[in-house]
Design a protein around this motif. Sequence first.
Motif, mmCIF file in Angstrom:
data_model
loop_
_atom_site.group_PDB
_atom_site.id
_atom_site.type_symbol
_atom_site.label_atom_id
_atom_site.label_comp_id
_atom_site.label_asym_id
_atom_site.label_seq_id
_atom_site.Cartn_x
_atom_site.Cartn_y
_atom_site.Cartn_z
ATOM 1 N N ALA A 106 0.586 -1.468 0.070
ATOM 2 C CA ALA A 106 -0.183 -0.053 0.073
ATOM 3 C C ALA A 106 0.886 1.316 -0.048
ATOM 4 N N VAL A 107 2.037 1.292 -0.830
ATOM 5 C CA VAL A 107 2.833 2.419 -1.065
ATOM 6 C C VAL A 107 3.073 2.960 -2.681
ATOM 7 N N ALA A 108 3.206 4.024 -2.701
ATOM 8 C CA ALA A 108 2.999 4.692 -4.033
ATOM 9 C C ALA A 108 4.296 4.168 -4.888
ATOM 10 N N THR A 109 5.643 4.253 -4.229
ATOM 11 C CA THR A 109 6.942 4.003 -4.785
ATOM 12 C C THR A 109 7.658 3.018 -4.078
ATOM 13 N N VAL A 110 8.737 2.715 -4.595
ATOM 14 C CA VAL A 110 9.664 1.938 -3.849
ATOM 15 C C VAL A 110 10.430 2.938 -2.970
ATOM 16 N N ASP A 111 10.514 4.286 -3.066
ATOM 17 C CA ASP A 111 11.437 5.359 -2.163
ATOM 18 C C ASP A 111 10.335 5.215 -0.788
ATOM 19 N N VAL A 112 9.055 5.477 -1.204
ATOM 20 C CA VAL A 112 8.085 5.623 -0.073
ATOM 21 C C VAL A 112 8.414 4.347 0.781
ATOM 22 N N TRP A 113 8.412 3.160 0.199
ATOM 23 C CA TRP A 113 8.654 1.866 0.853
ATOM 24 C C TRP A 113 10.059 1.859 1.608
#
Length: 336
Positions: A106-113
């Motif tokens: 439930a995240v928009a990008t890998v960076d957010v993860w």
Amino acid sequence: MTQRELADRAGLSPKHVNQLIHGLVRLTPDVAESLERVVGTPARLWNRLEADYQSTRTRLRYTRDLEQYAGWLKELPVSELVKRNVLPEEPKDGPSRIDQLLAFFAVATVDVWRDMYERPTACAFRKSKVQDSKLGSLATWLRLGELEALQIRCAPYDATELKRSLPDLRALTTMSAREFRPKLQEICSRSGVAVVFVEEVKGARVSGVTRKIGSKRVIQLSLRYRTDDQLWFSFFHEVHHVLNADDEMRIEIADKTDHEDPRELEADRFAADALIPPQYAHRLADLTSKTQVRAFADEMGIAPGIVVGRLQREHPRRWPYRNGNDLKRSLDLLEV
């Protein structure tokens, strides 16, 4: 109709019409209305085509961006998630698989993860405590527990009610896994605590975690060791963190004891005392046979395996690791 004639009839510049045809500028609602009058095609169709076109462009650009994160796939236990029916078998890799994983977390990008799963771990725990765990596996295990915890309805958190429930929770230790699981979750949910059991993801090397998700306090257990003494000790250890309003995520890494953190030592002592009260603990040194262990456990109202586990930790010479293990109850996560 030539581009110039279309431009003249629609009141647009030839340059603007040329850019529209080549997809260099958006087709606005005003232009759509003009085109309806000039060529007869309804404005709503032009608007829908424009929206579909822009959505496709965004998706293609998004897919190209995902390709740079192909290495992220190698960090995550994809095959394990497929095995657990969390992800479909196809595709094996590529942007579509990355897209599925982002949706799972439930995240928009890998960076957010990385912001969510790398920084909290790095800040909340000494590196030496988590370095033996694979971050991707640990994050996956945490997310699986989070999804399960969201399905459990809980009353508002009430520490007083949780303390009041400790004797009832302790009494569950004598029951089979099939019996105690629903009772454990029901008792804890009345105190605002969601208890979930999630089989350990290979590489996570974790036995339990406490954290706050929304208004809920969550205790997540892996049953890594699959014996009742380990399960109940881990459970009451986590209860101590909850009761002490320790909202910081606290991950208990398997085979790692943090002797420098007083909160962990306090949680260990709380768990030991909750299972075998201090006023009875001095009698452990006198237990020399399995018969005596069973009698003592019956008197305490706990499972004999818990007594054996305590003896193995505190009196290893008299009770080496293998001595009395047959009194421990093996736990199958499918039953729990």
